[in-house]
Enzyme design. Structure first.
Site, PDB file in Angstrom:
ATOM      1  N   ARG A 262     -35.426  17.831  15.866  1.00 46.82           N
ATOM      2  CA  ARG A 262     -34.493  17.118  14.993  1.00 46.82           C
ATOM      3  C   ARG A 262     -34.871  17.295  13.527  1.00 46.82           C
ATOM      4  O   ARG A 262     -34.003  17.442  12.662  1.00 46.82           O
ATOM      5  CB  ARG A 262     -34.465  15.636  15.372  1.00 46.82           C
ATOM      6  CG  ARG A 262     -33.744  15.378  16.666  1.00 46.82           C
ATOM      7  CD  ARG A 262     -33.941  13.983  17.204  1.00 46.82           C
ATOM      8  NE  ARG A 262     -33.252  13.852  18.491  1.00 46.82           N
ATOM      9  CZ  ARG A 262     -33.666  13.106  19.509  1.00 46.82           C
ATOM     10  NH1 ARG A 262     -34.781  12.404  19.385  1.00 46.82           N
ATOM     11  NH2 ARG A 262     -32.984  13.059  20.633  1.00 46.82           N
ATOM     12  N   PHE A 395     -25.805  18.501  18.197  1.00 48.48           N
ATOM     13  CA  PHE A 395     -27.092  19.129  18.524  1.00 48.48           C
ATOM     14  C   PHE A 395     -28.238  18.121  18.579  1.00 48.48           C
ATOM     15  O   PHE A 395     -28.268  17.155  17.810  1.00 48.48           O
ATOM     16  CB  PHE A 395     -27.464  20.126  17.423  1.00 48.48           C
ATOM     17  CG  PHE A 395     -27.087  21.558  17.705  1.00 48.48           C
ATOM     18  CD1 PHE A 395     -26.832  22.016  18.977  1.00 48.48           C
ATOM     19  CD2 PHE A 395     -27.021  22.464  16.658  1.00 48.48           C
ATOM     20  CE1 PHE A 395     -26.509  23.341  19.212  1.00 48.48           C
ATOM     21  CE2 PHE A 395     -26.698  23.796  16.883  1.00 48.48           C
ATOM     22  CZ  PHE A 395     -26.440  24.227  18.166  1.00 48.48           C
ATOM     23  N   GLU A 396     -29.222  18.394  19.417  1.00 45.88           N
ATOM     24  CA  GLU A 396     -30.495  17.656  19.455  1.00 45.88           C
ATOM     25  C   GLU A 396     -30.301  16.141  19.573  1.00 45.88           C
ATOM     26  O   GLU A 396     -30.997  15.352  18.947  1.00 45.88           O
ATOM     27  CB  GLU A 396     -31.348  17.957  18.206  1.00 45.88           C
ATOM     28  CG  GLU A 396     -31.422  19.415  17.787  1.00 45.88           C
ATOM     29  CD  GLU A 396     -32.041  20.328  18.835  1.00 45.88           C
ATOM     30  OE1 GLU A 396     -32.237  19.899  19.981  1.00 45.88           O
ATOM     31  OE2 GLU A 396     -32.326  21.487  18.507  1.00 45.88           O
ATOM     32  N   GLY A 397     -29.331  15.748  20.377  1.00 47.08           N
ATOM     33  CA  GLY A 397     -29.001  14.332  20.514  1.00 47.08           C
ATOM     34  C   GLY A 397     -27.913  13.976  19.525  1.00 47.08           C
ATOM     35  O   GLY A 397     -28.070  14.188  18.316  1.00 47.08           O
TER      36      GLY A 397
END
Length: 566
Positions: A262, A395-397
């Site tokens: 993140r 993306f990424e959560g």
């Protein structure tokens, strides 16, 4: 909610002194040279390839990986023992930022050097590190990360991919499908998460293994240059030596590696934001309407200033976080050490991911607007930046999941926001301290919430997360500017002082509005609600200033150089 004591070495409890905080201006000559090398690589090797046809792109991206490997750009965070440079999060962030607007390569690069490589660095056995890291840092092999499934997106740890140990205990049999895997068609090795009877387990799966196949390329809104496809696993036999970390504890690998990813994504977003700003200013200087350049219209100046100010805040916060993490991870070599050291930074990484992805979305939108009709045309680079930016909030959560994470962890801190009981140092620090006071009031108002209530009434989590995000940016920019003034004098920091003024004043107003909304909803007793809201309304803050004037000055300064400079 039951209060669990959590020791947080975050912006809440560290670096309250400007002399301690790391700022982009602190990079050494050697680190600046790495940034220049990366920028040159993007401009000479990547940007000329953006107009190539889809059929050529996959081979071109593989070639770019090899060239990046030759320049050392794939080994920034890999330990020297395995051929890397051990340069940490600040420098890896600097490189990710510079590659951030290289559309044909940036997403593939971030996945490879982040989630495609770091699992081996922190959770791999010595044999696994010796086997995979030298290939990954040269670009001989490309890495990928397979977590998401058709029915397991934000709730990724409830995956259906299964792994069963054979009777002899020598290999695992892996079956399932992983969806939307970046670098799917390029990768030589994947980190794959599967459910075993012990729990989620991480496996190293090589592309050459029998039963491994990749579906067709997804047709996406943006990031057309990256390979995105389904990874199909049919009776794939995985040697027991290819378990990454511990059996049944793959969730630790997933969560902690994603946490670092993140932050890396935040830096990439900063780089793309700077590129969009540059394109907007250049176009605004060239394009005339009513015999006047666009940049001379005050509404356009306001847009440019807002873009610049947001970048300054995002950059200040992200490098501050990276520096704090570097201090903690200085001697970390194992996954258990990583988990202990990184756990306190879950909030910080999530904050930067949310902030930078939303800053980028705002900036590319305004860049298209400044271009007018031309911004909607594919022959203009800003159109691609606009489409490519949208995925970063997923993306990424997703940003919603990250906001929930921030709020949950914030409520676990005991005591929350301790150590902030001092006299403000100037008007901007005054805004920061009062914003923190509003956050404390808001936390107190919902301190009785249990996890289920927060899950059911997520608007509270959103407001909390946004307050923390604003305070983080305000304080990071304030400390950065203060440090620059201490080193070089106020005359050399006039532009950054103006940007900090805008960030702190507007940031305080946003925190105040969020606090009012949260307290109005959370406090059911009418008299208590009136008292709490009155307390916010009567906080003593500096008199508001003419931000229009400040923004015009900022815009004119940036227009002269036609680009953002740290």
């Amino acid at each position: 909610m039951k209060q669990t004591s959590v020791q947080h070495h975050t912006f809440f409890s560290r670096c309250s002194s400007s002399g301690e905080v790391f700022i982009p201006e602190d990079f050494s000559n050697e680190e600046t040279l790495i940034a220049k090398t990366t920028d040159q690589f993007v401009r000479q090797e990547i940007l000329p390839l953006i107009e190539e046809t889809d059929d050529n792109r996959r081979q071109m991206v593989r070639s770019l990986f090899e060239k990046a490997g030759e320049l050392g750009l794939l080994g920034i965070e890999i330990p020297e023992k395995y051929g890397g440079f051990s340069l940490g999060k600040k420098v890896s962030g600097l490189v990710a930022e510079k590659i951030g607007f290289g559309g044909i390569f940036s997403v593939s690069y971030n996945i490879h050097v982040g989630v495609g490589t770091l699992p081996y660095v922190y959770f791999g056995t010595e044999s696994q590190k010796q086997t995979y890291l030298p290939k990954l840092l040269t670009g001989e092999w490309i890495g990928a990360y397979a977590l998401t499934e058709p029915n397991a997106g934000s709730d990724a740890l409830h995956c259906q991919t299964r792994a069963v140990l054979n009777e002899s205990g020598t290999a695992w049999l892996l079956n399932g499908e992983k969806q939307w895997i970046t670098n799917a068609h390029l990768a030589d090795v994947y980190v794959v998460f599967a459910r075993t009877k012990e729990g989620i387990t991480a496996f190293i799966v090589e592309r050459s293994y029998e039963g491994v196949s990749v579906g067709s390329e997804e047709k996406k809104m943006g990031i057309h240059d990256s390979s995105t496809a389904t990874l199909i696993l049919e009776d794939v036999e995985i040697p027991v030596e290819n378990v990454l970390g511990e059996v049944g504890k793959g969730h630790r690998v997933a969560l902690h590696i994603l946490n670092m990813a993140r932050l890396k994504l935040a830096f990439s977003n900063i780089g793309a934001s700077k590129r969009a700003l540059q394109l907007a200013v250049q176009y605004g200087k060239e394009r005339k309407q009513f015999q006047t350049a666009l940049v001379d219209f005050t509404m356009i100046q306001e847009k440019i200033a807002n873009m610049v100010v947001l970048i300054y805040g995002a950059e200040s916060a992200a490098y501050r976080t990276a520096s704090l993490i570097d201090e903690e991870l200085l001697d970390v070599e194992t996954g258990n050490e990583l988990m202990t050291k990184m756990s306190p930074f879950v909030i910080d990484c999530a904050l930067n991911k949310v902030n930078c992805s939303e800053v980028l979305d705002y900036i590319v939108d305004e860049a298209v607007q400044i271009h007018g009709g031309y911004g909607y045309m594919q022959e203009y680079e800003v159109e691609r930046l606009y489409r490519d930016a949208r995925i970063n909030r997923i993306f990424e959560g997703t940003n919603e999941i990250n906001r929930l994470t921030i709020a949950k962890m914030l409520l676990q801190m005991k005591p929350p926001l301790s150590g902030e009981n001092r006299q403000p140092n100037g008007r901007n620090d005054h805004y920061i301290q009062q914003a923190k006071q509003i956050l404390k009031q808001s936390l107190k108002a919902i301190s009785h919430f249990d996890r289920q209530k927060l899950e059911n009434e997520q608007e509270y989590a959103r407001l909390l997360a946004d307050m923390v995000k604003n305070i983080n940016v305000m304080e990071s920019a304030f400390l950065r500017t203060k440090k620059i003034i201490a080193a070089n004098g106020a005359d050399h920091a006039s532009l950054k002082s103006l940007m900090t003024d805008v960030l702190c004043e507007e940031g305080y107003r946003q925190v105040q509005a969020a606090g009012i909304s949260l307290l109005s909803a959370a406090i059911t007793d009418q008299e208590q609600r009136r008292m709490e809201l009155d307390a916010i309304q009567h906080l003593t803050v500096p008199i508001y200033t003419n931000l229009f004037k400040k923004k015009r000055e900022i815009a004119k300064a940036i227009t002269e150089t036609a680009r953002y400079r740290s």
